[in-house]
Design a protein around this motif. Structure first.
Motif, short mmCIF file in Angstrom:
data_model
loop_
_atom_site.label_atom_id
_atom_site.label_comp_id
_atom_site.label_asym_id
_atom_site.label_seq_id
_atom_site.Cartn_x
_atom_site.Cartn_y
_atom_site.Cartn_z
N ILE A 6 -3.84 -15.64 -14.71
CA ILE A 6 -3.34 -16.58 -13.72
C ILE A 6 -4.12 -16.36 -12.44
O ILE A 6 -4.07 -15.27 -11.85
N ALA A 7 -4.85 -17.37 -11.99
CA ALA A 7 -5.60 -17.26 -10.74
C ALA A 7 -4.67 -17.57 -9.58
O ALA A 7 -3.97 -18.58 -9.58
N VAL A 8 -4.65 -16.67 -8.58
CA VAL A 8 -3.83 -16.88 -7.39
C VAL A 8 -4.71 -16.70 -6.16
O VAL A 8 -5.76 -16.05 -6.21
N ASP A 9 -4.27 -17.30 -5.04
CA ASP A 9 -5.01 -17.08 -3.81
C ASP A 9 -4.49 -15.84 -3.11
O ASP A 9 -3.65 -15.11 -3.65
N GLN A 10 -4.97 -15.58 -1.88
CA GLN A 10 -4.59 -14.36 -1.18
C GLN A 10 -3.11 -14.32 -0.83
O GLN A 10 -2.57 -13.27 -0.52
N ASN A 11 -2.45 -15.46 -0.89
CA ASN A 11 -1.04 -15.53 -0.56
C ASN A 11 -0.16 -15.55 -1.80
O ASN A 11 1.03 -15.85 -1.73
N LEU A 12 -0.77 -15.21 -2.96
CA LEU A 12 -0.09 -15.18 -4.26
C LEU A 12 0.27 -16.56 -4.79
O LEU A 12 0.99 -16.67 -5.77
N LYS A 13 -0.20 -17.61 -4.13
CA LYS A 13 0.06 -18.95 -4.63
C LYS A 13 -0.87 -19.22 -5.81
O LYS A 13 -2.08 -19.02 -5.72
N GLU A 193 3.54 -13.01 3.74
CA GLU A 193 2.50 -12.63 4.71
C GLU A 193 1.94 -11.25 4.39
O GLU A 193 0.73 -11.02 4.49
N MET A 194 2.81 -10.31 4.02
CA MET A 194 2.34 -8.95 3.69
C MET A 194 1.50 -8.97 2.41
O MET A 194 0.45 -8.31 2.34
N LEU A 195 1.95 -9.72 1.42
CA LEU A 195 1.18 -9.81 0.18
C LEU A 195 -0.16 -10.52 0.43
O LEU A 195 -1.19 -10.11 -0.11
N HIS A 196 -0.13 -11.54 1.27
CA HIS A 196 -1.36 -12.24 1.63
C HIS A 196 -2.36 -11.27 2.26
O HIS A 196 -3.55 -11.27 1.92
N TRP A 197 -1.87 -10.43 3.16
CA TRP A 197 -2.77 -9.48 3.84
C TRP A 197 -3.36 -8.49 2.83
O TRP A 197 -4.57 -8.21 2.85
N ILE A 198 -2.53 -7.97 1.94
CA ILE A 198 -3.02 -7.01 0.93
C ILE A 198 -4.08 -7.66 0.06
O ILE A 198 -5.12 -7.06 -0.23
N HIS A 199 -3.87 -8.89 -0.35
CA HIS A 199 -4.79 -9.55 -1.27
C HIS A 199 -6.10 -9.94 -0.60
O HIS A 199 -7.11 -10.12 -1.28
N GLU A 200 -6.08 -10.02 0.73
CA GLU A 200 -7.33 -10.25 1.46
C GLU A 200 -8.10 -8.96 1.71
O GLU A 200 -9.32 -8.97 1.80
N HIS A 201 -7.39 -7.84 1.80
CA HIS A 201 -8.00 -6.59 2.27
C HIS A 201 -7.95 -5.45 1.25
O HIS A 201 -8.24 -4.31 1.60
N TYR A 202 -7.59 -5.75 -0.02
CA TYR A 202 -7.38 -4.68 -0.99
C TYR A 202 -8.61 -3.80 -1.20
O TYR A 202 -8.50 -2.63 -1.57
N ALA A 203 -9.81 -4.35 -0.96
CA ALA A 203 -11.04 -3.57 -1.17
C ALA A 203 -11.34 -2.64 0.01
O ALA A 203 -12.27 -1.83 -0.06
N GLU A 204 -10.55 -2.73 1.07
CA GLU A 204 -10.75 -1.90 2.26
C GLU A 204 -9.72 -0.76 2.28
O GLU A 204 -8.82 -0.70 1.44
N LYS A 205 -9.85 0.10 3.26
CA LYS A 205 -8.84 1.15 3.44
C LYS A 205 -7.57 0.50 3.97
O LYS A 205 -7.59 -0.25 4.95
N ILE A 206 -6.45 0.78 3.31
CA ILE A 206 -5.17 0.17 3.69
C ILE A 206 -4.15 1.27 3.97
O ILE A 206 -4.00 2.21 3.20
N THR A 207 -3.45 1.13 5.10
CA THR A 207 -2.37 2.06 5.43
C THR A 207 -1.05 1.29 5.50
O THR A 207 -1.02 0.05 5.56
N LEU A 208 0.04 2.05 5.51
CA LEU A 208 1.36 1.43 5.63
C LEU A 208 1.48 0.66 6.94
O LEU A 208 2.10 -0.41 6.99
N ASP A 209 0.87 1.17 8.00
CA ASP A 209 0.91 0.47 9.28
C ASP A 209 0.28 -0.92 9.19
O ASP A 209 0.78 -1.88 9.78
N HIS A 210 -0.85 -1.02 8.47
CA HIS A 210 -1.51 -2.31 8.30
C HIS A 210 -0.55 -3.32 7.65
O HIS A 210 -0.44 -4.47 8.12
N ILE A 211 0.11 -2.91 6.58
CA ILE A 211 0.98 -3.82 5.83
C ILE A 211 2.19 -4.22 6.67
O ILE A 211 2.56 -5.40 6.73
N ALA A 212 2.81 -3.23 7.34
CA ALA A 212 3.99 -3.51 8.17
C ALA A 212 3.64 -4.48 9.29
O ALA A 212 4.40 -5.40 9.60
#
Length: 295
Positions: A6-13, A193-212
């Motif tokens: 299933i192909a989804v965009d960065q917002n899980l749509k 919005e949080m899932l959208h951010w993760i799906h845009e930035h998953y290849a980078e370093k991610i912290t809990l602060d970023h997601i929150a």
């Protein structure tokens, strides 16, 4: 076996166009285990969805709620609701899936009265459709009829619209008390919005602060959202999502395990291998060889 994704965009749509050539709907059979992940991952779409389980048993999650749907029964999933599905007890579960654009169910003149209040309600993310109830059997029979009508006989477009009207009338005749909770709307928006951010930035370093920060929440509230809605932690979700993304890359003939690990955001090949093994019950290299041999 055809492996599906299933192909989804960065917002899980979901990006899959849910339509035939001429109609804004799609109706098809899905076998859960044939998906690339072995389950249907979390996603959402504007279309309303009806499910008719024809084999085995499926475990669905819709927003925060989890429900099992057995053979012969079904499910209504409302527009815009996050949902996923897994096979229960290795039952070989398959189901007919009907996705239809809300504006196509009834005429434009009836939309405001009979469709809009239901797709906007915050207390109706899904509805279990029990085949032992007359209204439920009517809906599921109509879903099966639409599935057959997709192989077009003469005048199939009109026949499908008749079935859709029947489905919707049986759904709303129960007299739901609809609610519109602004808090629920905000909560759903922040989660997306949080899932959208993760799906845009998953290849980078991610912290809990970023997601929150993406959800405009505190760290503790962010963790509560993920625990309540996805039954996981934010960083565990990131790891699982990275592994999902690695499955496609590992099937490319020239890719190496190390290259894939770094492409999806792991900063250590050994950690990637360890997490992949825990998730998939095999190493990335074994998975790659298995898929190459299947090809």
């Amino acid at each position: 076996m055809q492996i599906k994704n299933i192909a989804v965009d960065q917002n899980l749509k979901e990006l899959t166009p849910h339509r035939t050539v001429v109609l804004p709907l799609a109706c098809y059979n899905t076998t859960i285990s044939e998906h690339i992940n072995g389950y249907i991952p979390l996603h959402w779409h504007d279309e309303i969805q009806f499910v008719l389980v024809v084999k085995g048993e499926a475990g669905f999650q819709i927003n925060e709620e989890r429900i099992a749907v057995r053979k012969g029964d079904g499910l209504f999933i409302n527009s815009g609701c996050l949902h996923m599905a897994e096979d229960k007890n290795n039952s070989g579960c398959s189901y007919v899936c009907l996705n239809v654009a809300p504006h196509f169910i009834l005429s434009q003149e009836l939309f405001a009265t009979y469709i809009a209040p239901y797709i906007q309600a915050t207390n109706l993310p899904y509805l279990y459709i029990d085949a032992s109830e007359p209204w439920g059997k009517n809906i599921l029979d109509a879903v099966a009829n639409v599935h057959q009508l997709i192989q077009p006989p003469p005048y199939y477009e009109m026949d499908i619209t008749l079935q859709l009207t029947l489905i919707w009338r049986n759904l709303i005749v129960n007299g739901f008390r609809l609610e519109y909770d602004q808090t629920e709307m905000v909560k759903s928006h922040r989660m997306k919005e949080m899932l959208h951010w993760i799906h845009e930035h998953y290849a980078e370093k991610i912290t809990l602060d970023h997601i929150a920060r993406a959800g405009q929440l505190s760290r503790s509230e962010c963790c509560r959202y993920f625990k309540r809605m996805l039954n996981t932690t934010p960083l565990r979700y990131v790891t699982d999502y990275r592994i999902q993304k690695s499955l496609i890359l590992l099937q490319q003939p020239q890719s190496t395990v190390t290259e894939v690990a770094y492409q999806v955001g792991f900063n250590s090949t050994s950690y990637f291998i360890d997490q992949f093994r825990k998730s998939m019950n095999m190493t990335p290299l074994a998975y790659k060889k298995h898929k190459m041999n299947d090809g």
